[in-house]
Design a protein around this motif. Structure first.
Motif, mmCIF file in Angstrom:
data_model
loop_
_atom_site.group_PDB
_atom_site.id
_atom_site.type_symbol
_atom_site.label_atom_id
_atom_site.label_comp_id
_atom_site.label_asym_id
_atom_site.label_seq_id
_atom_site.Cartn_x
_atom_site.Cartn_y
_atom_site.Cartn_z
ATOM 1 N N VAL A 1 0.858 -1.183 0.000
ATOM 2 C CA VAL A 1 0.000 0.000 0.000
ATOM 3 C C VAL A 1 0.892 1.231 0.000
ATOM 4 O O VAL A 1 1.637 1.475 0.957
ATOM 5 N N ASN A 2 0.849 1.991 -1.075
ATOM 6 C CA ASN A 2 1.590 3.252 -1.170
ATOM 7 C C ASN A 2 0.666 4.378 -0.716
ATOM 8 O O ASN A 2 -0.175 4.866 -1.480
ATOM 9 N N SER A 3 0.823 4.771 0.551
ATOM 10 C CA SER A 3 -0.044 5.787 1.137
ATOM 11 C C SER A 3 0.734 6.984 1.654
ATOM 12 O O SER A 3 0.201 7.803 2.394
ATOM 13 N N VAL A 4 2.008 7.087 1.271
ATOM 14 C CA VAL A 4 2.806 8.230 1.717
ATOM 15 C C VAL A 4 2.222 9.519 1.134
ATOM 16 O O VAL A 4 1.903 9.588 -0.052
ATOM 17 N N TRP A 5 2.106 10.535 1.967
ATOM 18 C CA TRP A 5 1.555 11.813 1.527
ATOM 19 C C TRP A 5 2.395 12.953 2.087
ATOM 20 O O TRP A 5 3.340 13.387 1.461
ATOM 21 N N GLY A 6 2.078 13.447 3.267
ATOM 22 C CA GLY A 6 2.875 14.505 3.880
ATOM 23 C C GLY A 6 2.802 15.840 3.183
ATOM 24 O O GLY A 6 3.632 16.728 3.416
ATOM 25 N N GLY A 7 1.785 16.028 2.320
ATOM 26 C CA GLY A 7 1.733 17.255 1.537
ATOM 27 C C GLY A 7 0.814 18.334 2.065
ATOM 28 O O GLY A 7 0.744 19.421 1.473
ATOM 29 N N ASP A 8 0.122 18.089 3.170
ATOM 30 C CA ASP A 8 -0.833 19.095 3.653
ATOM 31 C C ASP A 8 -0.199 20.466 3.891
ATOM 32 O O ASP A 8 -0.737 21.481 3.424
ATOM 33 N N PRO A 9 0.935 20.549 4.599
ATOM 34 C CA PRO A 9 1.497 21.892 4.831
ATOM 35 C C PRO A 9 2.107 22.519 3.587
ATOM 36 O O PRO A 9 2.449 23.709 3.596
ATOM 37 N N LEU A 10 2.231 21.741 2.519
ATOM 38 C CA LEU A 10 2.837 22.251 1.286
ATOM 39 C C LEU A 10 1.800 22.637 0.239
ATOM 40 O O LEU A 10 2.151 23.201 -0.801
ATOM 41 N N THR A 11 0.538 22.352 0.506
ATOM 42 C CA THR A 11 -0.517 22.620 -0.474
ATOM 43 C C THR A 11 -0.995 24.060 -0.373
ATOM 44 O O THR A 11 -1.393 24.526 0.700
ATOM 45 N N ASP A 12 -0.961 24.756 -1.471
ATOM 46 C CA ASP A 12 -1.425 26.147 -1.558
ATOM 47 C C ASP A 12 -2.782 26.147 -2.249
ATOM 48 O O ASP A 12 -2.884 25.918 -3.457
ATOM 49 N N TRP A 13 -3.834 26.383 -1.465
ATOM 50 C CA TRP A 13 -5.196 26.367 -1.996
ATOM 51 C C TRP A 13 -5.651 27.740 -2.484
ATOM 52 O O TRP A 13 -6.748 27.871 -3.028
ATOM 53 N N GLU A 14 -4.800 28.749 -2.317
ATOM 54 C CA GLU A 14 -5.223 30.127 -2.573
ATOM 55 C C GLU A 14 -4.767 30.674 -3.915
ATOM 56 O O GLU A 14 -5.407 31.587 -4.460
ATOM 57 N N HIS A 15 -3.675 30.151 -4.472
ATOM 58 C CA HIS A 15 -3.059 30.805 -5.617
ATOM 59 C C HIS A 15 -2.971 29.882 -6.821
ATOM 60 O O HIS A 15 -2.799 28.678 -6.682
ATOM 61 N N PRO A 16 -3.025 30.460 -8.036
ATOM 62 C CA PRO A 16 -2.787 29.670 -9.247
ATOM 63 C C PRO A 16 -1.303 29.345 -9.362
ATOM 64 O O PRO A 16 -0.466 29.921 -8.649
ATOM 65 N N LEU A 17 -0.973 28.444 -10.276
ATOM 66 C CA LEU A 17 0.404 27.988 -10.435
ATOM 67 C C LEU A 17 1.394 29.139 -10.541
ATOM 68 O O LEU A 17 2.448 29.144 -9.887
ATOM 69 N N TRP A 18 1.086 30.142 -11.355
ATOM 70 C CA TRP A 18 2.070 31.192 -11.628
ATOM 71 C C TRP A 18 2.314 32.112 -10.426
ATOM 72 O O TRP A 18 3.212 32.936 -10.455
ATOM 73 N N GLU A 19 1.546 31.936 -9.367
ATOM 74 C CA GLU A 19 1.773 32.720 -8.156
ATOM 75 C C GLU A 19 2.234 31.856 -6.982
ATOM 76 O O GLU A 19 2.410 32.357 -5.878
ATOM 77 N N GLN A 20 2.461 30.565 -7.236
ATOM 78 C CA GLN A 20 2.854 29.671 -6.153
ATOM 79 C C GLN A 20 4.368 29.608 -5.983
ATOM 80 O O GLN A 20 5.131 29.929 -6.900
ATOM 81 N N ASP A 21 4.784 29.170 -4.803
ATOM 82 C CA ASP A 21 6.193 28.936 -4.521
ATOM 83 C C ASP A 21 6.609 27.647 -5.227
ATOM 84 O O ASP A 21 6.124 26.565 -4.895
ATOM 85 N N LEU A 22 7.495 27.758 -6.207
ATOM 86 C CA LEU A 22 7.852 26.611 -7.024
ATOM 87 C C LEU A 22 8.564 25.523 -6.218
ATOM 88 O O LEU A 22 8.266 24.333 -6.364
ATOM 89 N N ASP A 23 9.503 25.917 -5.372
ATOM 90 C CA ASP A 23 10.217 24.921 -4.574
ATOM 91 C C ASP A 23 9.268 24.142 -3.681
ATOM 92 O O ASP A 23 9.388 22.922 -3.517
ATOM 93 N N GLN A 24 8.307 24.835 -3.110
ATOM 94 C CA GLN A 24 7.327 24.183 -2.239
ATOM 95 C C GLN A 24 6.473 23.195 -3.022
ATOM 96 O O GLN A 24 6.221 22.073 -2.572
ATOM 97 N N GLY A 25 6.038 23.601 -4.202
ATOM 98 C CA GLY A 25 5.221 22.713 -5.021
ATOM 99 C C GLY A 25 5.975 21.480 -5.470
ATOM 100 O O GLY A 25 5.451 20.361 -5.446
ATOM 101 N N LEU A 26 7.226 21.657 -5.880
ATOM 102 C CA LEU A 26 8.026 20.516 -6.312
ATOM 103 C C LEU A 26 8.348 19.596 -5.144
ATOM 104 O O LEU A 26 8.424 18.371 -5.304
ATOM 105 N N ARG A 27 8.496 20.165 -3.964
ATOM 106 C CA ARG A 27 8.724 19.341 -2.770
ATOM 107 C C ARG A 27 7.504 18.482 -2.476
ATOM 108 O O ARG A 27 7.625 17.313 -2.072
ATOM 109 N N LEU A 28 6.316 19.042 -2.694
ATOM 110 C CA LEU A 28 5.087 18.262 -2.527
ATOM 111 C C LEU A 28 5.095 17.051 -3.467
ATOM 112 O O LEU A 28 4.762 15.929 -3.059
ATOM 113 N N LEU A 29 5.473 17.286 -4.724
ATOM 114 C CA LEU A 29 5.496 16.184 -5.687
ATOM 115 C C LEU A 29 6.511 15.116 -5.299
ATOM 116 O O LEU A 29 6.254 13.913 -5.467
#
Length: 303
Positions: free
Chosen positions: A103-131
């Motif tokens: 079972v691949n259930s690793v996540w850990g992305g809640d504090p890295l998820t930006d629900w407020e901004h579109p891609l072009w306004e997001q922190d790129l390092d944070q988004g890539l760290r989520l991935l």
């Protein structure tokens, strides 16, 4: 039918990311069905992850054993290939090369998820760290764990995701991660099918995790009070429901017929007959169709 029978006695499972939430629910229910469950994550009794939450892999393992299985906690950072390689080598050594369920259930992305901004306004390092946390960890774990299943020509891989449709999930990197996990199941299914191993993606509905209970200021004992803040919360489900879906799949002798599909608890309960911890059968898709579709559109086309 109930998961409280030992339908998986003698089976060996690895739940990567089983510290809390859906992963913990899956691990405990696999134990309740009689399996030996290796439960992994970065939060242990001796060291917390950067999420700084109180749940630990040892607690999950204790609950697995109390439910009737054998819980084995192994602190593992699934972004580190060497740690994962060592974990799988340990399973192979202790279980005579056997691994029946991954079972691949690793996540850990809640504090890295930006629900407020579109891609072009997001922190790129944070988004890539989520991935990296939410997708690369799954790839690394499968890379080392799959040879055990291929060698035995049997097994089930479950990729835990959010949603089983093409509907956009509200945040660019979050959506990309959860969609990518579904594609991981599709790709693994294509390569594993000739070896008798099935791979599926699986989503819960509105999951009543520890963090969500805290968000609503309730406990599992009085969780329905949270519906005062959000009526949709009344249609949530416990992590046990997701776990019982995994048990049903793992115990199905014809699970290979489902390989490559994106599945959901709200469909599987109808086919397998399992219930949530309180005996109910939550169906978030039905709730969406009745109460949310007019405002937000259909849940989406199945993938």
């Amino acid at each position: 039918m109930t998961t409280r029978t030992r339908r998986l006695a003698g089976k060996v499972a690895l739940v990567a990311g089983g510290t809390r939430g859906g992963g913990r629910g899956i691990a405990i229910e696999l134990g309740a069905a009689g399996a030996t469950v290796y439960v992994t994550g970065r939060s242990s009794g001796t060291q917390r992850s950067d999420l700084d939450r109180p749940e630990t892999i040892e607690e999950t393992a204790e609950r697995i054993t109390a439910a009737g299985g054998v819980g084995v906690p192994v602190r593992t950072d699934h972004s580190d290939p060497e740690e994962v390689r060592a974990l799988v080598a340990r399973i192979a050594s202790e279980q005579d090369g056997r691994l029946d369920v991954l079972v691949n259930s690793v996540w850990g992305g809640d504090p890295l998820t930006d629900w407020e901004h579109p891609l072009w306004e997001q922190d790129l390092d944070q988004g890539l760290r989520l991935l990296r946390r939410a997708v690369e960890t799954h790839v690394i774990t499968s890379r080392y764990a799959l040879p055990l299943m291929v060698a035995r020509e049997s097994g089930l891989v479950v990729e835990v995701t959010d949603g089983n449709t093409a509907r956009y999930r509200g945040s660019f990197f979050y959506d990309l991660a959860k969609s990518a996990v579904i594609r991981l199941a599709v790709a693994q299914a294509a390569e594993l099918r000739p070896h008798g191993v099935a791979a599926v993606a699986l989503t819960p509905g509105f999951l009543r995790s520890e963090a969500l209970l805290e968000h609503f200021g309730v406990t599992e004992a009085n969780w329905r009070d949270g519906a005062a803040a959000d009526p949709n919360f009344a249609h949530s489900e416990t992590p046990a429901y997701l776990g019982r879906a995994v048990v049903a799949l793992a115990a199905d002798p014809d699970v290979i017929a489902r390989t490559g599909r994106a599945l959901a608890t709200w469909d599987l309960y109808k086919e397998y007959g399992f219930t949530d911890a309180d005996g109910t059968q939550p169906d978030f898709a039905a709730h969406w169709a009745r109460n949310l579709e007019a405002e937000y559109g259909p849940l989406g086309d199945p993938l």
